[in-house]
Design a protein around this motif. Structure first.
Motif, PDB file in Angstrom:
ATOM      1  N   ILE A  49       0.845  -1.193   0.000  1.00  0.00           N
ATOM      2  CA  ILE A  49       0.000   0.000   0.000  1.00  0.00           C
ATOM      3  C   ILE A  49       0.879   1.240   0.000  1.00  0.00           C
ATOM      4  N   LEU A  50       0.677   2.108  -0.984  1.00  0.00           N
ATOM      5  CA  LEU A  50       1.526   3.293  -1.147  1.00  0.00           C
ATOM      6  C   LEU A  50       1.363   4.273   0.006  1.00  0.00           C
ATOM      7  N   ASN A  51       0.124   4.687   0.272  1.00  0.00           N
ATOM      8  CA  ASN A  51      -0.127   5.656   1.349  1.00  0.00           C
ATOM      9  C   ASN A  51      -0.677   4.943   2.583  1.00  0.00           C
ATOM     10  N   LEU A  52       0.137   4.101   3.157  1.00  0.00           N
ATOM     11  CA  LEU A  52      -0.280   3.323   4.324  1.00  0.00           C
ATOM     12  C   LEU A  52      -0.486   4.235   5.525  1.00  0.00           C
ATOM     13  N   THR A  53      -1.564   3.989   6.276  1.00  0.00           N
ATOM     14  CA  THR A  53      -1.850   4.790   7.457  1.00  0.00           C
ATOM     15  C   THR A  53      -0.701   4.764   8.469  1.00  0.00           C
ATOM     16  N   ARG A  54      -0.467   5.881   9.111  1.00  0.00           N
ATOM     17  CA  ARG A  54       0.560   5.968  10.145  1.00  0.00           C
ATOM     18  C   ARG A  54       0.201   5.084  11.347  1.00  0.00           C
ATOM     19  N   HIS A  55      -1.080   4.709  11.446  1.00  0.00           N
ATOM     20  CA  HIS A  55      -1.523   3.898  12.580  1.00  0.00           C
ATOM     21  C   HIS A  55      -1.342   2.394  12.350  1.00  0.00           C
ATOM     22  N   PHE A  56      -0.726   2.035  11.237  1.00  0.00           N
ATOM     23  CA  PHE A  56      -0.538   0.604  10.956  1.00  0.00           C
ATOM     24  C   PHE A  56       0.279  -0.074  12.053  1.00  0.00           C
ATOM     25  N   ILE A  57       1.201   0.652  12.654  1.00  0.00           N
ATOM     26  CA  ILE A  57       2.021   0.073  13.723  1.00  0.00           C
ATOM     27  C   ILE A  57       1.135  -0.477  14.842  1.00  0.00           C
ATOM     28  N   GLY A  58       0.017   0.204  15.119  1.00  0.00           N
ATOM     29  CA  GLY A  58      -0.892  -0.273  16.158  1.00  0.00           C
ATOM     30  C   GLY A  58      -1.575  -1.566  15.772  1.00  0.00           C
ATOM     31  N   ASP A 147       3.210  15.930  24.020  1.00  0.00           N
ATOM     32  CA  ASP A 147       4.008  14.733  24.317  1.00  0.00           C
ATOM     33  C   ASP A 147       3.354  13.845  25.379  1.00  0.00           C
ATOM     34  N   ASN A 148       2.607  12.847  24.900  1.00  0.00           N
ATOM     35  CA  ASN A 148       2.015  11.845  25.788  1.00  0.00           C
ATOM     36  C   ASN A 148       2.831  10.562  25.806  1.00  0.00           C
ATOM     37  N   ASP A 149       3.957  10.568  25.077  1.00  0.00           N
ATOM     38  CA  ASP A 149       4.844   9.402  25.004  1.00  0.00           C
ATOM     39  C   ASP A 149       4.161   8.208  24.334  1.00  0.00           C
ATOM     40  N   LEU A 150       3.142   8.466  23.507  1.00  0.00           N
ATOM     41  CA  LEU A 150       2.363   7.388  22.909  1.00  0.00           C
ATOM     42  C   LEU A 150       3.023   6.798  21.663  1.00  0.00           C
ATOM     43  N   VAL A 151       2.888   5.484  21.516  1.00  0.00           N
ATOM     44  CA  VAL A 151       3.384   4.792  20.327  1.00  0.00           C
ATOM     45  C   VAL A 151       2.457   5.081  19.147  1.00  0.00           C
ATOM     46  N   VAL A 152       1.160   4.918  19.355  1.00  0.00           N
ATOM     47  CA  VAL A 152       0.158   5.223  18.332  1.00  0.00           C
ATOM     48  C   VAL A 152      -0.427   6.590  18.657  1.00  0.00           C
ATOM     49  N   CYS A 153      -0.163   7.566  17.802  1.00  0.00           N
ATOM     50  CA  CYS A 153      -0.608   8.924  18.082  1.00  0.00           C
ATOM     51  C   CYS A 153      -0.797   9.709  16.789  1.00  0.00           C
ATOM     52  N   THR A 154      -1.401  10.886  16.910  1.00  0.00           N
ATOM     53  CA  THR A 154      -1.549  11.767  15.761  1.00  0.00           C
ATOM     54  C   THR A 154      -0.209  12.460  15.507  1.00  0.00           C
ATOM     55  N   LYS A 155      -0.143  13.270  14.463  1.00  0.00           N
ATOM     56  CA  LYS A 155       1.109  13.955  14.127  1.00  0.00           C
ATOM     57  C   LYS A 155       1.557  14.932  15.203  1.00  0.00           C
ATOM     58  N   ASN A 156       0.604  15.406  16.016  1.00  0.00           N
ATOM     59  CA  ASN A 156       0.988  16.331  17.084  1.00  0.00           C
ATOM     60  C   ASN A 156       1.116  15.641  18.437  1.00  0.00           C
ATOM     61  N   GLY A 157       1.030  14.303  18.454  1.00  0.00           N
ATOM     62  CA  GLY A 157       1.280  13.542  19.675  1.00  0.00           C
ATOM     63  C   GLY A 157       0.073  13.187  20.502  1.00  0.00           C
ATOM     64  N   SER A 158      -1.125  13.631  20.118  1.00  0.00           N
ATOM     65  CA  SER A 158      -2.311  13.322  20.913  1.00  0.00           C
ATOM     66  C   SER A 158      -2.800  11.898  20.647  1.00  0.00           C
ATOM     67  N   TRP A 159      -3.643  11.398  21.537  1.00  0.00           N
ATOM     68  CA  TRP A 159      -4.114  10.020  21.381  1.00  0.00           C
ATOM     69  C   TRP A 159      -5.094   9.903  20.212  1.00  0.00           C
ATOM     70  N   VAL A 160      -5.237   8.702  19.709  1.00  0.00           N
ATOM     71  CA  VAL A 160      -6.079   8.419  18.547  1.00  0.00           C
ATOM     72  C   VAL A 160      -7.412   7.856  19.015  1.00  0.00           C
ATOM     73  N   HIS A 161      -8.501   8.433  18.521  1.00  0.00           N
ATOM     74  CA  HIS A 161      -9.831   7.934  18.907  1.00  0.00           C
ATOM     75  C   HIS A 161     -10.022   6.532  18.326  1.00  0.00           C
TER      76      HIS A 161
END
Length: 243
Positions: A49-58, A147-161
């Motif tokens: 997938i070319l534009n793979l979601t940044r959340h794939f790591i989760g 900075d929430n120290d999150l592995v899965v986060c948005t580009k500004n570091g906040s948690w993902v719904h």
């Protein structure tokens, strides 16, 4: 009664997680899972997938550890030990009020929920690569980075719904042409695969954080018949060797 229990749980007077682990006699419905080949296709998403979601790591974490969605979204870098190749589940993203709002809360509901999970080398490598991305974003945004120290986060570091995480999974799954299992199917896939290759149900229980092994056996009992056949075949081979 349900609202009373929820309020008691939030005040620490009652452990709501206990109810989640209770299985009624109708529990043995077949869970939706992927095959081993499906898992391989999914894990190859970066090349497909070319534009793979940044959340794939989760999603990768979920299918390779069996962690719950909230546990994945609450995972911090400080909870990952790269040298020992383990992570410890100390925090989860959960609903925090009656309005359905989410927040990061300590994972202390049950002894089983607070657990350590060993990581395969593949996942360790993916986490290291993803951390490079996060560290770069932290530097670029500077004081604007949350900075929430999150592995899965948005580009500004906040948690993902969770809803956004589920949508990202559905898009990735469909983009790969894989069977339409729900996000929680990654956890079920992990457990089913472990049981199918002969991993002890007790170890699977510990890895998933089930409070009771009956939950593990009840949920993944559909795998056992094929394992019974494998046992019989191994016994046949043993008898042949004795002759």
């Amino acid at each position: 009664m349900g609202e009373v229990l929820k309020k008691s749980s939030r005040k620490g007077a009652f452990d709501l997680e206990i109810l989640r682990e209770i299985n009624l006699p109708t529990e043995n419905k077949r869970v939706e899972v992927w095959s081993a080949d499906d898992i391989k296709t999914f894990l190859d998403a970066r090349a497909r997938i070319l534009n793979l979601t940044r959340h794939f790591i989760g999603m990768e974490i979920s299918v390779l550890t069996g962690m719950r969605c909230g546990e994945v979204l609450g995972l911090r870098w400080s909870d990952v030990d790269f040298e020992r190749k383990i992570l410890t589940i100390r925090q989860t993203l959960s609903k925090i009020d009656d309005k359905g709002n989410y927040g990061l809360v300590p994972e202390a509901k049950t002894i089983n929920a607070f657990r350590t999970v060993n990581l395969p080398d593949r996942l360790v490598a993916s986490l290291i690569a993803h951390k490079g991305l996060i560290d770069h974003e932290r530097i670029v945004l500077g004081d604007k980075y949350e900075d929430n120290d999150l592995v899965v986060c948005t580009k500004n570091g906040s948690w993902v719904h969770p809803n956004n995480f589920r949508r990202a999974f559905n898009v990735t799954r469909d983009g790969l042409g894989l069977p339409k299992i729900p996000l929680k199917g990654l956890r079920h896939t992990h457990a089913t695969y472990l049981v199918s290759i002969g991993v002890s149900p007790k170890l699977v229980q510990e890895r998933l954080g089930h409070a009771n092994i009956k939950t593990t056996l009840g949920t993944y009992s559909h795998v056992l018949p094929s394992m019974q056949r494998e046992v019989a075949e191994k016994l046949d081979r043993l008898v042949v060797e004795i002759k």
